[in-house]
Design a protein around this motif. Structure first.
Motif, PDB file in Angstrom:
ATOM      1  N   GLY A   6     102.133 -23.452  36.234  1.00 44.83           N
ATOM      2  CA  GLY A   6     102.638 -22.222  36.842  1.00 44.83           C
ATOM      3  C   GLY A   6     102.696 -21.061  35.873  1.00 44.83           C
ATOM      4  O   GLY A   6     102.316 -19.940  36.216  1.00 44.83           O
ATOM      5  N   GLU A   7     103.139 -21.322  34.653  1.00 49.20           N
ATOM      6  CA  GLU A   7     103.221 -20.254  33.663  1.00 49.20           C
ATOM      7  C   GLU A   7     101.844 -19.927  33.095  1.00 49.20           C
ATOM      8  O   GLU A   7     101.543 -18.767  32.836  1.00 49.20           O
ATOM      9  N   ALA A   8     100.984 -20.931  32.910  1.00 46.37           N
ATOM     10  CA  ALA A   8      99.647 -20.689  32.366  1.00 46.37           C
ATOM     11  C   ALA A   8      98.805 -19.829  33.310  1.00 46.37           C
ATOM     12  O   ALA A   8      98.013 -19.005  32.862  1.00 46.37           O
ATOM     13  N   PHE A   9      98.985 -20.016  34.625  1.00 45.78           N
ATOM     14  CA  PHE A   9      98.189 -19.285  35.617  1.00 45.78           C
ATOM     15  C   PHE A   9      98.978 -18.161  36.298  1.00 45.78           C
ATOM     16  O   PHE A   9      98.472 -17.524  37.225  1.00 45.78           O
ATOM     17  N   GLY A  10     100.209 -17.922  35.863  1.00 44.15           N
ATOM     18  CA  GLY A  10     100.990 -16.809  36.394  1.00 44.15           C
ATOM     19  C   GLY A  10     101.414 -16.971  37.836  1.00 44.15           C
ATOM     20  O   GLY A  10     101.463 -15.991  38.577  1.00 44.15           O
ATOM     21  N   VAL A  11     101.744 -18.213  38.255  1.00 48.02           N
ATOM     22  CA  VAL A  11     102.141 -18.455  39.642  1.00 48.02           C
ATOM     23  C   VAL A  11     103.536 -19.070  39.782  1.00 48.02           C
ATOM     24  O   VAL A  11     103.962 -19.384  40.889  1.00 48.02           O
ATOM     25  N   ALA A  12     104.271 -19.229  38.687  1.00 45.81           N
ATOM     26  CA  ALA A  12     105.615 -19.801  38.767  1.00 45.81           C
ATOM     27  C   ALA A  12     106.579 -18.748  39.295  1.00 45.81           C
ATOM     28  O   ALA A  12     106.711 -17.668  38.727  1.00 45.81           O
ATOM     29  N   ILE A  13     107.238 -19.058  40.405  1.00 43.44           N
ATOM     30  CA  ILE A  13     108.203 -18.130  41.012  1.00 43.44           C
ATOM     31  C   ILE A  13     109.562 -18.356  40.356  1.00 43.44           C
ATOM     32  O   ILE A  13     110.191 -19.400  40.554  1.00 43.44           O
ATOM     33  N   LYS A  14     110.002 -17.379  39.589  1.00 45.44           N
ATOM     34  CA  LYS A  14     111.246 -17.486  38.828  1.00 45.44           C
ATOM     35  C   LYS A  14     112.448 -17.798  39.727  1.00 45.44           C
ATOM     36  O   LYS A  14     113.244 -18.684  39.432  1.00 45.44           O
ATOM     37  N   GLU A  15     112.576 -17.058  40.817  1.00 41.16           N
ATOM     38  CA  GLU A  15     113.771 -17.180  41.657  1.00 41.16           C
ATOM     39  C   GLU A  15     113.854 -18.507  42.398  1.00 41.16           C
ATOM     40  O   GLU A  15     114.958 -18.939  42.760  1.00 41.16           O
ATOM     41  N   LEU A  16     112.754 -19.159  42.668  1.00 37.43           N
ATOM     42  CA  LEU A  16     112.756 -20.357  43.517  1.00 37.43           C
ATOM     43  C   LEU A  16     112.308 -21.636  42.807  1.00 37.43           C
ATOM     44  O   LEU A  16     112.401 -22.717  43.367  1.00 37.43           O
ATOM     45  N   ARG A  17     111.771 -21.501  41.600  1.00 36.64           N
ATOM     46  CA  ARG A  17     111.177 -22.628  40.865  1.00 36.64           C
ATOM     47  C   ARG A  17     110.132 -23.348  41.724  1.00 36.64           C
ATOM     48  O   ARG A  17     110.060 -24.561  41.797  1.00 36.64           O
ATOM     49  N   LEU A  18     109.343 -22.547  42.411  1.00 33.17           N
ATOM     50  CA  LEU A  18     108.189 -23.021  43.174  1.00 33.17           C
ATOM     51  C   LEU A  18     106.958 -22.320  42.616  1.00 33.17           C
ATOM     52  O   LEU A  18     107.080 -21.409  41.797  1.00 33.17           O
ATOM     53  N   LEU A  19     105.796 -22.738  43.080  1.00 31.82           N
ATOM     54  CA  LEU A  19     104.560 -22.054  42.722  1.00 31.82           C
ATOM     55  C   LEU A  19     104.145 -21.154  43.873  1.00 31.82           C
ATOM     56  O   LEU A  19     104.258 -21.539  45.034  1.00 31.82           O
ATOM     57  N   ALA A  20     103.657 -19.970  43.536  1.00 32.50           N
ATOM     58  CA  ALA A  20     103.134 -19.061  44.551  1.00 32.50           C
ATOM     59  C   ALA A  20     101.798 -19.610  45.044  1.00 32.50           C
ATOM     60  O   ALA A  20     101.051 -20.242  44.289  1.00 32.50           O
ATOM     61  N   ARG A  21     101.498 -19.358  46.298  1.00 34.72           N
ATOM     62  CA  ARG A  21     100.219 -19.812  46.856  1.00 34.72           C
ATOM     63  C   ARG A  21      99.073 -19.051  46.182  1.00 34.72           C
ATOM     64  O   ARG A  21      99.091 -17.818  46.093  1.00 34.72           O
ATOM     65  N   ALA A  22      98.094 -19.804  45.709  1.00 34.61           N
ATOM     66  CA  ALA A  22      96.962 -19.197  45.011  1.00 34.61           C
ATOM     67  C   ALA A  22      95.787 -20.163  45.044  1.00 34.61           C
ATOM     68  O   ALA A  22      95.949 -21.350  45.325  1.00 34.61           O
ATOM     69  N   VAL A  23      94.606 -19.623  44.744  1.00 32.09           N
ATOM     70  CA  VAL A  23      93.399 -20.437  44.633  1.00 32.09           C
ATOM     71  C   VAL A  23      92.600 -19.927  43.441  1.00 32.09           C
ATOM     72  O   VAL A  23      92.460 -18.710  43.257  1.00 32.09           O
ATOM     73  N   PHE A  24      92.095 -20.866  42.645  1.00 39.43           N
ATOM     74  CA  PHE A  24      91.272 -20.537  41.492  1.00 39.43           C
ATOM     75  C   PHE A  24      90.036 -21.412  41.507  1.00 39.43           C
ATOM     76  O   PHE A  24      90.101 -22.578  41.902  1.00 39.43           O
TER      77      PHE A  24
END
Length: 165
Positions: free
Chosen positions: A113-131
Motif C-alpha cells: 500500500g505504501e510502495a504503490f501509494g494506495v494505503a488509506i490512512k483513515e481506514l487502514r484499507l487499500l484504495a481500489r487501483a489497477v497496475f
C-alpha cells in the motif's frame, strides 16, 4: 498524489503515487500460506488488482472479472492484493471457486500500500487501483479509481496487459 474518496469522503493515501514509466517498487506481502511474497516472486507481465476487501460486492466482482480475463491473456500473472487476512482470502477463493487465484495480503505492514501509494490512512484499507508491470519491471498502466466503491476500467487494464506482453 492521486485524489480518492471512499463513500464520497476524501481520504489520505500514504506512500508515493506510481506513474507509467516508473520502475515498479518492490514490496512484501503474505500469500494464503503465510509465506512472504514480493513482486520479484512473479515473472513476466503482472496485472495487479488492488481491492479494499474481497468480502464486498464490487471487490468480489472485480476479482472474478480479472480472473476470468486473465485465463485468456496467456503469459500474464494476476495478483489480487487487499488487507484481508490470508485466511479470509483463502476462504473467499474456495467459496468463489477460484482456487488458482493469487491473492496476497498486505495486512501486516502495508508494504504494498505504501510502495504503490494506495494505503488509506483513515481506514487502514487499500484504495481500489489497477497496475500493469511488464517483464522488465516497468509500470505500463496505472489506474487509481477516484471513488473507492466504484469499478475500475476493466477493458483498459486488460488491453494494457495485452500490450505489455
Amino acid at each position: 498524489m492521486a485524489e480518492v474518496t471512499f463513500k464520497g469522503n476524501p481520504v489520505t493515501l500514504l506512500g508515493n503515487e506510481v506513474k507509467v514509466g516508473d520502475s515498479a517498487p518492490n514490496f512484501t506481502v503474505l500469500d494464503n500460506h503465510l509465506t512472504e511474497k514480493s513482486l520479484d516472486d512473479y515473472e513476466g507481465v503482472r496485472l495487479i488488482s488492488v481491492v479494499p476487501s474481497l468480502d464486498t460486492g464490487v471487490c468480489d466482482a472485480q476479482t472474478r472479472r480479472f480472473n476470468e480475463e486473465a485465463e485468456k491473456l496467456g503469459n500474464v500473472t494476476l495478483l489480487t492484493i487487499s488487507v484481508d487476512l490470508p485466511f479470509a482470502q483463502k476462504r473467499w477463493c474456495g467459496n468463489a471457486g477460484l482456487e488458482k487465484a493469487i491473492t496476497l495480503s498486505d495486512h501486516r505492514d502495508l508494504s504494498f500500500g505504501e510502495a504503490f501509494g494506495v494505503a488509506i490512512k483513515e481506514l487502514r484499507l487499500l484504495a481500489r487501483a489497477v497496475f500493469v508491470v511488464d517483464s522488465s519491471g516497468k509500470v505500463t498502466y496505472t489506474e487509481y479509481v477516484k471513488e473507492a466503491t466504484n469499478h475500475p476500467d476493466y477493458d483498459a487494464a486488460i488491453e494494457a496487459a495485452k500490450q505489455a506482453q
